[in-house]
Scaffold this active site. Structure first.
Site, PDB file in Angstrom:
ATOM      1  N   GLY A  29       0.829  -1.200   0.000  1.00 24.64           N
ATOM      2  CA  GLY A  29       0.000   0.000   0.000  1.00 24.64           C
ATOM      3  C   GLY A  29       0.861   1.246   0.000  1.00 24.64           C
ATOM      4  N   GLY A  31      -0.561   4.598  -0.162  1.00 30.50           N
ATOM      5  CA  GLY A  31      -1.488   5.713  -0.051  1.00 30.50           C
ATOM      6  C   GLY A  31      -1.050   6.692   1.019  1.00 30.50           C
ATOM      7  N   ASN A  63      -3.986  15.943  -1.196  1.00 31.24           N
ATOM      8  CA  ASN A  63      -4.031  16.737   0.029  1.00 31.24           C
ATOM      9  C   ASN A  63      -3.317  16.075   1.195  1.00 31.24           C
ATOM     10  OD1 ASN A  63      -5.936  14.690   0.443  1.00 31.24           O
ATOM     11  ND2 ASN A  63      -7.206  15.989   1.750  1.00 31.24           N
ATOM     12  N   ARG A  64      -2.988  14.762   1.094  1.00 30.37           N
ATOM     13  CA  ARG A  64      -2.360  14.093   2.228  1.00 30.37           C
ATOM     14  C   ARG A  64      -1.253  13.128   1.812  1.00 30.37           C
ATOM     15  NH1 ARG A  64      -6.917  12.033   0.665  1.00 30.37           N
ATOM     16  NH2 ARG A  64      -7.238   9.787   0.465  1.00 30.37           N
ATOM     17  N   CYS A 178     -37.946  -2.726   0.594  1.00 35.96           N
ATOM     18  CA  CYS A 178     -38.990  -1.869   0.029  1.00 35.96           C
ATOM     19  C   CYS A 178     -38.568  -0.405   0.032  1.00 35.96           C
ATOM     20  CB  CYS A 178     -40.296  -2.047   0.797  1.00 35.96           C
ATOM     21  SG  CYS A 178     -40.967  -3.712   0.606  1.00 35.96           S
TER      22      CYS A 178
END
Length: 604
Positions: A29, A31, A63-64, A178
């Protein structure tokens, strides 16, 4: 070089620094947490890091995820993270893989080559996969996650601490059928319908029960439920036309015109609420104009944040349906059971859900949402905070140093809220279906070995003598599975003489064996076989080689004592639907897990 690392040597000592500098680290990862973590690793003296990430850089990451800049948009996160991190330390060796961690190249032997694995992942399924691989390889795993101003770092070591799967994950948020499919009253209802119902009906595995819709029939809604069942059957018949030029129009008229007209016939349903308005295809999309020129003429960020017009939603819907259908049909040429699943980072899937939800919202007079807002709501995101990522990344490195220094027992599972709260490591859950299994590496020629060889010689044959080709000796009624796919049980022996390759059992596949034995001491034994293909086996007397702990522990069924995790008060952290969101992270369902290093909102 001596000057670059002098601060680290002084802080942690020369001996530990030597271990750190020689360690092979896998980081999964790249990120928000991953960017901070990679920078910390190379600046702390870690000299060899491999990074795996499938994603590309998006505007919303900037932004990070500070290793990425505007001109990197569209490029692979792993590759750009490597390039940027080398500016902090050109001496480090960083290997970037723009790939999925599930790919066969990342097999059990590859995991064994690392001294420690650091997870900075964005979904539960991948976390579970890495957890299982680390357990089989015997490699320590440090797990992490953040949600806004809160975060956590946990250590998982085989047979010593709880694994990632030791704590149960909760079921996902459900909605009455529903409400979702007849009387939506909020934009989230339309988004859930588009994502979890229609997307799955058109492109998913419709044999599976709809996961987020709670179907309950009562005497009051019997007519409505009958109508919805009729809708389902009509939609199933419609799928036969998938791939045709008119497929998008057929789906549009089915779900936005015919189904709505059918609902209007139930007058009781609309006595106290605004009735829906069916859409007319010819009026809205009869003179279709592609939205692509508009997307190209404006900043993508502007298109992403604007609320599309009715005509734009219709056009995006009619563009995304054939694209998804084409991808599905291509995959089904080799795998007839293949299905697509919604991914917020898949442009076609997100376009489909956004347009579908907005068209449905228009029908019911509800607020329509931008693509950006739908991505947040469909992904159940709370935005990440860069400062929290930085704190968590620092704690990961400190934990890794302790593990590499041989002081794993001094580590703590750490929770960050308004303060940093360490907790002792808990022992494995004796009822865990993952870390109490026996893990073996099975080296075999998948081209020549059959399922019969696997069952009768690998699984059932008792280990006797000095021969390397010794079976597991598992008795009782055996069940053999690969993922959710049943390969063999006593009532299903159709494929016994089919080769493993023809059954789709290839290099890096994982096969699970369970048994039902009369002997309570050996009942419910679970074993995972990690398949390694070898062309050289099978031609001689040696059919296979098993490498692993032959002392396979049965999975006992007994009450699990309370731990820090189970005793932790929900009031310690922000509550979502009455339960601590961080406590829920380990219990999450794949539909409601962290996105990037952002976090889930279970509910509206």
């Amino acid at each position: 070089m001596a000057g670059r690392y002098q601060h680290s040597k002084t802080t942690i000592g020369v001996d530990l620094f030597q271990k750190v500098s020689e360690a092979r680290v896998l980081m999964v990862g790249a990120g928000g947490i991953g960017c901070e973590l990679l920078k910390n690793l190379v600046m702390s003296g870690f000299s060899y890091v491999e990074v795996v990430d499938l994603d590309t850089i998006d505007m919303s990451n900037l932004n990070r995820q500070f290793l990425f800049q505007r001109h990197h948009i569209g490029k692979a996160k792993a590759s750009v993270a490597r390039e940027s991190a080398l500016h902090f330390n050109p001496d480090a060796k960083i290997v970037a893989h723009h790939a999925s961690i599930y790919e066969p190249q990342f097999d059990i032997s590859w995991f064994k080559s690392f001294d420690i694995v650091l997870n900075a992942l964005d979904n539960l399924a991948a976390r579970r996969h890495v957890n299982g691989m680390c357990l089989a390889a015997g490699v320590p795993l440090i797990e992490s996650g953040t949600e806004g101003f809160r975060g956590q770092v946990t250590l998982h070591m085989k047979r010593l601490t709880r694994c990632y799967d030791c704590d149960a994950k909760p079921t996902k948020k459900t909605y009455p059928v529903c409400t979702i499919r007849s009387t939506p009253s909020a934009p989230i209802h339309c988004i859930v319908w588009a994502k979890s119902y229609l997307f799955n009906q058109l492109f998913g595995n419709t044999e599976e029960e709809e996961p987020t819709i709670n179907l309950e029939e009562t005497s009051q809604n019997a007519e409505e439920m009958a109508h919805l069942r009729h809708e389902n059957e009509a939609l199933k018949r419609l799928r036969d036309a998938i791939g045709s030029d008119a497929y998008g129009k057929l789906v549009f008229e089915k779900v936005f015109t015919d189904d709505i007209k059918g609902l209007l016939l139930m007058e009781e349903l609309w006595k106290n609420r605004r009735p829906p308005t069916p859409l007319n295809f010819e009026e809205i999309a009869g003179n279709r104009k592609s939205t692509k020129p508009m997307r190209d003429s404006v900043e993508w960020n502007q298109w992403d944040h604007k609320v599309w017009t009715l005509e734009e939603n219709a056009e995006v819907f009619l563009e995304s349906v054939p694209e998804l259908a084409k991808r599905l049909l291509e995959q089904r040429r080799t795998d007839p059971n293949y299905s697509l699943s919604f991914d917020k980072d898949d442009d076609d899937a997100l376009n489909f859900v956004t347009a579908t939800a907005n068209l449905r919202a228009y029908i019911y007079g509800l607020e329509q949402k931008s693509r950006f807002a739908v991505k947040e709501m469909a992904g159940n995101i709370i935005p990440a905070v860069a400062t929290t990522n930085a704190i968590i990344a620092g704690l990961i490195v400190l934990t890794a140093m302790k593990v590499l220094g041989g002081n794993w027992s001094d580590c703590k599972n750490t929770w960050v809220a308004s303060t940093i709260n360490p907790e002792r490591l808990d022992k494995p859950n004796s009822n865990c279906a993952v870390c109490t299994t026996g893990s073996f590496i099975l080296t075999i020629n998948t081209r020549t070995a059959t399922l019969r060889d696997l069952v009768e010689r690998v699984i059932q044959q008792h280990p006797e003598g000095e021969d390397e080709s010794q079976g597991l000796g598992i008795s009782g009624e055996i069940t053999v599975q690969e993922g959710d796919r049943l390969l063999y049980d006593p009532d299903f022996e159709d494929n016994m003489d089919v080769t493993l390759k023809d059954l789709g059992i290839l290099h890096a596949s994982r096969v699970m064996i369970t048994n039902d034995d009369d002997d309570e001491e050996t009942k419910n034994v679970t074993v995972v076989l990690h398949i390694v293909h070898s062309d050289s086996l099978g031609e001689s007397e040696t059919l296979f080689i098993l490498d692993g702990d032959r002392d396979i522990p049965p999975r006992p069924r007994k009450p699990e004592p309370e731990t820090n995790e189970t005793k932790r008060s929900a009031n310690d952290l922000t509550e979502i639907n009455g339960e601590s969101s961080l406590t829920k992270r380990r219990k999450m369902d794949p539909e409601v897990t962290a996105v990037d290093d952002d976090v889930v909102v279970v509910g509206d």
